[in-house]
Scaffold this active site. Sequence first.
Site: not given
Ligand code: ADP
Length: 180
Positions: A16-17, A30, A38-40, A132
């Site tokens: 988890d980042i 975005n 998601g990660v955002d 995306y």
């Molecule tokens: P985008 O809109 O740029 O596609 P996403 O957040 O939907 O971004 O996904 C980008 C990547 O981040 C995906 O591979 C997802 O599995 C990953 N991801 C989601 N949450 C986390 C997290 N907490 N830590 C690391 N990677 C994550």
Amino acid sequence: MKIHWQGDRLVVAEGDITRFEGDAIVNAANKSLQGGGGVDGAIHRAAGPELLEACRELRRTTLPDGLPAGEVVLTPGFRLPASHVIHTVGPVFATSEDRSSQLADCYRKALQLAGQHRFTRLAFPAISTGIYGYPADAAAKIVATVMRETLPEFPELTVTLMFFSKADADGFLKNASLPV
Ligand code: ADP
């Protein structure tokens, strides 16, 4: 899992980042910079409401139209263990248009910004490969090319590519075909 690659300058990790301790994590944001899924969303939740306020301040001042794809902007990390967040906007995948240069720009410009600030520890998520829709194999090749070209410019920087699952990390290593 933690694979050190190209010496210790490039690390492929699963996790988890938002838990990453270092100078900065990159956010796959975005254009609006108002948070999202998601990660955002995870980064905004972990950083606390101060991060959204800092992003709103950017919209009020330097980025009234939001952040274009391929660009980067820096904020503090607030309640995150990482000191800063480098927000970038990946391209939405399209079959009708090659957007690989925008994805490369996200990585390259984040590395350059980190270098300008003399950061030593930076982590990236797999930008654009979630909501995306960018195919992970194509993204891996782009990321590997940028790392090969740009990392030598910043010898003090250690980069972690943080994948949310082991399958994603394994897929990256299979497709990146960087020399170990
Ligand atoms: P985008 O809109 O740029 O596609 P996403 O957040 O939907 O971004 O996904 C980008 C990547 O981040 C995906 O591979 C997802 O599995 C990953 N991801 C989601 N949450 C986390 C997290 N907490 N830590 C690391 N990677 C994550």
